[in-house]
Design an enzyme around this catalytic site. Sequence first.
Site, PDB file in Angstrom:
ATOM      1  CG  ASP A 263      63.255  98.712 -59.712  1.00  0.00           C
ATOM      2  OD1 ASP A 263      63.024  99.769 -60.332  1.00  0.00           O
ATOM      3  OD2 ASP A 263      62.573  98.342 -58.740  1.00  0.00           O
TER       4      ASP A 263
ATOM      5  CE  LYS B   1      59.829 102.175 -51.899  1.00  0.00           C
ATOM      6  NZ  LYS B   1      59.380 101.610 -53.183  1.00  0.00           N
TER       7      LYS B   1
ATOM      8  CD  GLU C  97      60.065  98.242 -54.526  1.00  0.00           C
ATOM      9  OE1 GLU C  97      61.084  98.536 -55.175  1.00  0.00           O
ATOM     10  OE2 GLU C  97      59.514  99.038 -53.738  1.00  0.00           O
TER      11      GLU C  97
ATOM     12  CG  ASP D 143      55.303  99.525 -57.314  1.00  0.00           C
ATOM     13  OD1 ASP D 143      55.993  99.920 -56.365  1.00  0.00           O
ATOM     14  OD2 ASP D 143      55.667  99.637 -58.512  1.00  0.00           O
TER      15      ASP D 143
HETATM   16  N1  LIG Z   1      59.161 106.969 -70.980  1.00  0.00           N
HETATM   17  C1  LIG Z   1      60.037 107.307 -70.022  1.00  0.00           C
HETATM   18  N2  LIG Z   1      61.296 107.641 -70.340  1.00  0.00           N
HETATM   19  C2  LIG Z   1      62.176 108.001 -69.390  1.00  0.00           C
HETATM   20  N3  LIG Z   1      61.903 108.045 -68.079  1.00  0.00           N
HETATM   21  C3  LIG Z   1      60.660 107.716 -67.708  1.00  0.00           C
HETATM   22  C4  LIG Z   1      59.666 107.326 -68.642  1.00  0.00           C
HETATM   23  N4  LIG Z   1      58.535 107.051 -67.970  1.00  0.00           N
HETATM   24  C5  LIG Z   1      58.805 107.268 -66.672  1.00  0.00           C
HETATM   25  N5  LIG Z   1      60.076 107.675 -66.496  1.00  0.00           N
HETATM   26  C6  LIG Z   1      60.755 108.015 -65.238  1.00  0.00           C
HETATM   27  O1  LIG Z   1      60.688 106.922 -64.363  1.00  0.00           O
HETATM   28  C7  LIG Z   1      60.761 107.401 -63.032  1.00  0.00           C
HETATM   29  C8  LIG Z   1      59.675 106.787 -62.206  1.00  0.00           C
HETATM   30  O2  LIG Z   1      59.822 105.418 -62.265  1.00  0.00           O
HETATM   31  P1  LIG Z   1      58.978 104.465 -61.321  1.00  0.00           P
HETATM   32  O3  LIG Z   1      57.553 104.859 -61.365  1.00  0.00           O
HETATM   33  O4  LIG Z   1      59.334 103.098 -61.703  1.00  0.00           O
HETATM   34  O5  LIG Z   1      59.608 104.877 -59.924  1.00  0.00           O
HETATM   35  P2  LIG Z   1      59.258 104.394 -58.478  1.00  0.00           P
HETATM   36  O6  LIG Z   1      59.094 102.932 -58.455  1.00  0.00           O
HETATM   37  O7  LIG Z   1      58.178 105.209 -57.880  1.00  0.00           O
HETATM   38  O8  LIG Z   1      60.568 104.849 -57.743  1.00  0.00           O
HETATM   39  P3  LIG Z   1      61.632 104.025 -56.997  1.00  0.00           P
HETATM   40  O9  LIG Z   1      61.851 102.755 -57.750  1.00  0.00           O
HETATM   41  O10 LIG Z   1      62.809 104.929 -56.960  1.00  0.00           O
HETATM   42  O11 LIG Z   1      61.029 103.750 -55.649  1.00  0.00           O
HETATM   43  C9  LIG Z   1      60.619 108.904 -63.087  1.00  0.00           C
HETATM   44  O12 LIG Z   1      61.896 109.493 -62.962  1.00  0.00           O
HETATM   45  C10 LIG Z   1      60.061 109.117 -64.477  1.00  0.00           C
HETATM   46  O13 LIG Z   1      60.411 110.378 -64.991  1.00  0.00           O
HETATM   47 MG   LIG Z   2      59.853 101.115 -58.148  1.00  0.00          MG
END
Ligand SMILES: Nc1ncnc2c1ncn2[C@@H]1O[C@H](COP(=O)(O)OP(=O)(O)OP(=O)(O)O)[C@@H](O)[C@H]1O
Ligand SMILES: [Mg+2]
Length: 541
Positions: free
Chosen positions: A354, A231, A332, A168
């Site tokens: 998502d 990305k 995704e 991912d």
């Molecule tokens: N326990 C939590 N409570 C609130 N927010 C959280 C928590 N854990 C992670 N996050 C937030 O989730 C976000 C990251 O999410 P994720 O890793 O799913 O993103 P990503 O898949 O890389 O990004 P995108 O989907 O935009 O491409 C960040 O903003 C992070 O601060």
């Molecule tokens: Mg994501």
Amino acid sequence: MRFAAPPRHPSRARGGDLRRDAFVPGRLPDDHRAHDLRDRGLGRPGPAGAVLHPPPRGRAPPTIQEVHPPGDGPPVPVFAPPPRRGVFSLSVRDGSVRRVDPRGRGGVWARTSAVRGVPRARGEPVHGAVVRMDVAVPARGRALVRRRARHVAGRGGQLMSDPIVGIDLGTTNSVVAVCDASGQPRVLTDQRGTKIHPSVVSFHPNGSVIVGVDAKQRRVIDPRNTVYSAKRLIGRLWKSKEIQAAIGRMPYTIKEGANQQPVLVTRGGEFAVPEISAIVLDHVRNIAKQALGQEISRAVVTVPASFTDAQRSATATAGAIAGITVVRVLNEPTAAALAYGHQRQLSRTIAVYDFGGGTFDVTILRLQDQVYEVLATAGDSFLGGDDIDEVLMNHMADQFLASHRIDVRDNEVGVMRLRAVAEQTKIELSRRTRAIVKVDEIAYGPGGAPLNLEVEITRDQLVERAAPFFDKSFAVCEEALRLAQLSPAQIEDVVLVGGTTKIPHVRERVTRFFQRPPRTDVNPEEAVAVGAALQASALER
Ligand SMILES: Nc1ncnc2c1ncn2[C@@H]1O[C@H](COP(=O)(O)OP(=O)(O)OP(=O)(O)O)[C@@H](O)[C@H]1O
Ligand SMILES: [Mg+2]
């Protein structure tokens, strides 16, 4: 930054420890809470990846094929090797779409009843219709992509197969997973026990390239040479509005390169965007290699459903630069649906909600007979957890300004520091109802006296300030439902994906909107990588 235990609230004093009271029981499954900081490399190293599902009972996971409209060329998501070469077209019969190869041999039939703009009449060709479906068929059926398992010499001279991992590749974080020999998916951890690896690359003054959690920390001290959110830029032309918007928002330099491609200028040199993604892919590949004790040269890599062919192909190029054969570029939401549907014969209409770091997407899928059909997808590519960090940062900066008459936002490093603190505070507020944030030496007063920031932030304040972003996500859900011609009540399950869905208020709002509690059996931060690993495992068979 330190988090102090919040003082006892008078009305809660009788209830005992406020920190315990601050949790919302039942909202987050225990393992999610416990793993939260550790998975992000912020806590103590934990055991190897959690086991998510029971072992399979002889049933092969589905393979997935993506069907594209004519004129698009061969299905782009299948990168190397393509299932068949040549120009593909679609024919429609009885509400089904069939992929046809140039020699006229048939492909796979899939229901298209809810795909927009597809003519329904028997035999009528599809022209200009927007058809991008994820179609899964049982692996032992007509296999769409079959590769002989590549064998590499393992330790001790034994022949062992080189597994295909699922990656991912997120805007904010990347996750890598694999299925073991019995088809059991597992998220792989690095040596610190971290499962979630920030998609951040930093070019250190000593010439080294730092990736992941250490690079994320460098965003604060070296923002100009620390690239994140690549990305957002991948597969886009210099003139696109996304690149133009990024120029103003990102602290690193973006300039125009050859063929209208954006180029990132850093201390380590100039990089095309796929080259940065390649560094991230290489990093997670190395984590997988360490965890499995095997070379990794193939991966299923996921992309948002909204990605164009140019973005998909740039993602596959990133893999190629990293020396990884991207055997499939998978949507995704389909990956998340695969993780959700794993080992269950489901006949259901589901929504994948998502909410990530930088983007929000909702996808409605119909699951039937191991066919995963995308009915509609909608998204906002500038909506995510980053927005919540921003409002919390402004909240803290406003309070500091009011008490010290100094705007921390005037200082680039101050902004990055405060933003990092804001994110940590937000994550804390998913676990407890209040947090006291202390940041030492955030600014300097008269005579160079260090000034510390100390603010209390409550969950209610976060919810109030971030409400416009939560509201926006449901406007997007309405749009997706409208496209699928469904009402919220017709959605039979809601699968949560993305770190932002860990916010209890988001879960409450999802429950209200879809009139049912969301599924919490798959970790929202791991679902996509797990689905990619399941797909990889199907391709290996
Ligand atoms: N326990 C939590 N409570 C609130 N927010 C959280 C928590 N854990 C992670 N996050 C937030 O989730 C976000 C990251 O999410 P994720 O890793 O799913 O993103 P990503 O898949 O890389 O990004 P995108 O989907 O935009 O491409 C960040 O903003 C992070 O601060
Ligand atoms: Mg994501």
